[in-house]
Design an enzyme around this catalytic site. Structure first.
Site, PDB file in Angstrom:
ATOM      1  CE  LYS A   1      -7.136  38.317  10.063  1.00  0.00           C
ATOM      2  NZ  LYS A   1      -5.904  38.845   9.436  1.00  0.00           N
TER       3      LYS A   1
ATOM      4  CG  ASP B   1      -2.317  38.652  10.889  1.00  0.00           C
ATOM      5  OD1 ASP B   1      -2.113  39.873  11.103  1.00  0.00           O
ATOM      6  OD2 ASP B   1      -3.425  38.196  10.570  1.00  0.00           O
TER       7      ASP B   1
ATOM      8  CE  LYS C   1      -5.430  35.083  10.819  1.00  0.00           C
ATOM      9  NZ  LYS C   1      -4.431  35.660   9.895  1.00  0.00           N
TER      10      LYS C   1
END
Length: 242
Positions: free
Chosen positions: A198, A107, A169
């Protein structure tokens, strides 16, 4: 600044099973005050519920990879977290090192200021460099949506897809805003079905998870994992009683 839980109406659609809901969750272990004992307890929670992954700090990747080896729970970690301020070569080095230590998913936080300045070419190139360093492992690109205009968000999401990111995300969970229904809907409209979404920041209830899943999010960063998944079990039990 604490991020409030997402305010959504109580979900009245079909309930997933606990296992189905668990596979939507990256159990988050990113708070700076967590001790090694806290990390081990968090890994045990993720394993007990068989979440999609844990998302741990870089310093905890080796321990997580050792503890979870041979289990279905993937080891995720963060790059340039939480501000995204590292140089591109630094982000590439972090990615390479963390994969060597056992990370399965990355991430990464973009350089937020460069995207705000309109330098989408830089954003795309930076993401592409991390994707290459990840060597086929999923890269989830964190945008910190609360700092961006709608136009900046759209440009960033498109750059992420062009760069080969697996996910876009919403946020780190450490800024002054987290996942919102509006942002999830915008993300889903902007990227193709090949890119997943996400949601992170404020997803603390089953109702929030289900509502954002309905809008297009397929993975959720959560610290309230046990409460969310226990709620699934309880609601399904009550439905079975009826």
């Amino acid at each position: 600044m604490a991020i409030p839980s997402i305010d959504v109406p109580r979900w009245d659609g079909p309930l997933p099973t606990r296992d189905e809901a668990a596979k939507m969750i990256d159990h988050s272990l990113l708070r700076p005050e967590l001790t090694p004992a806290d990390i081990l307890a968090g890994l045990a929670t993720a394993l007990a519920y068989s979440t999609a992954s844990v998302c741990v700090r870089p310093t905890d990747v080796k321990a997580a990879a050792t503890a979870l080896r041979g289990t279905p729970v993937a080891v995720g970690t963060v790059v340039a977290f939480p501000h995204g301020s590292g140089t591109t070569p630094t982000k590439v080095f972090e990615t390479t090192e963390l994969i060597a230590l056992g990370a399965d998913e990355i991430d990464m936080v973009i350089d937020i200021g460069r995207l705000r300045a309109g330098d989408t070419a830089f954003t795309q190139d930076e993401i592409a460099a991390v994707v290459e360093a990840a060597a086929g492992r999923p890269v989830k690109v964190i945008f910190e949506n609360s700092y961006l205009t709608q136009e900046q968000k759209v440009a960033g999401y498109r750059a992420a897809e062009s760069a080969g990111a697996a996910f876009v995300k919403t946020s780190t969970g450490f800024a002054d805003g987290g996942a919102t229904a509006q942002d999830i809907a915008l993300m889903r409209r902007t990227v193709s079905p090949a890119v997943q979404i996400k949601a992170a920041g404020g997803v603390r209830t089953l109702d929030a998870l289900l509502e954002l899943n309905r809008l297009g999010a397929t993975r959720f960063g959560a610290t309230a994992t046990a409460a969310i998944l226990d709620d699934v079990e309880e609601r399904r039990r009550l439905l079975d009683v009826r």
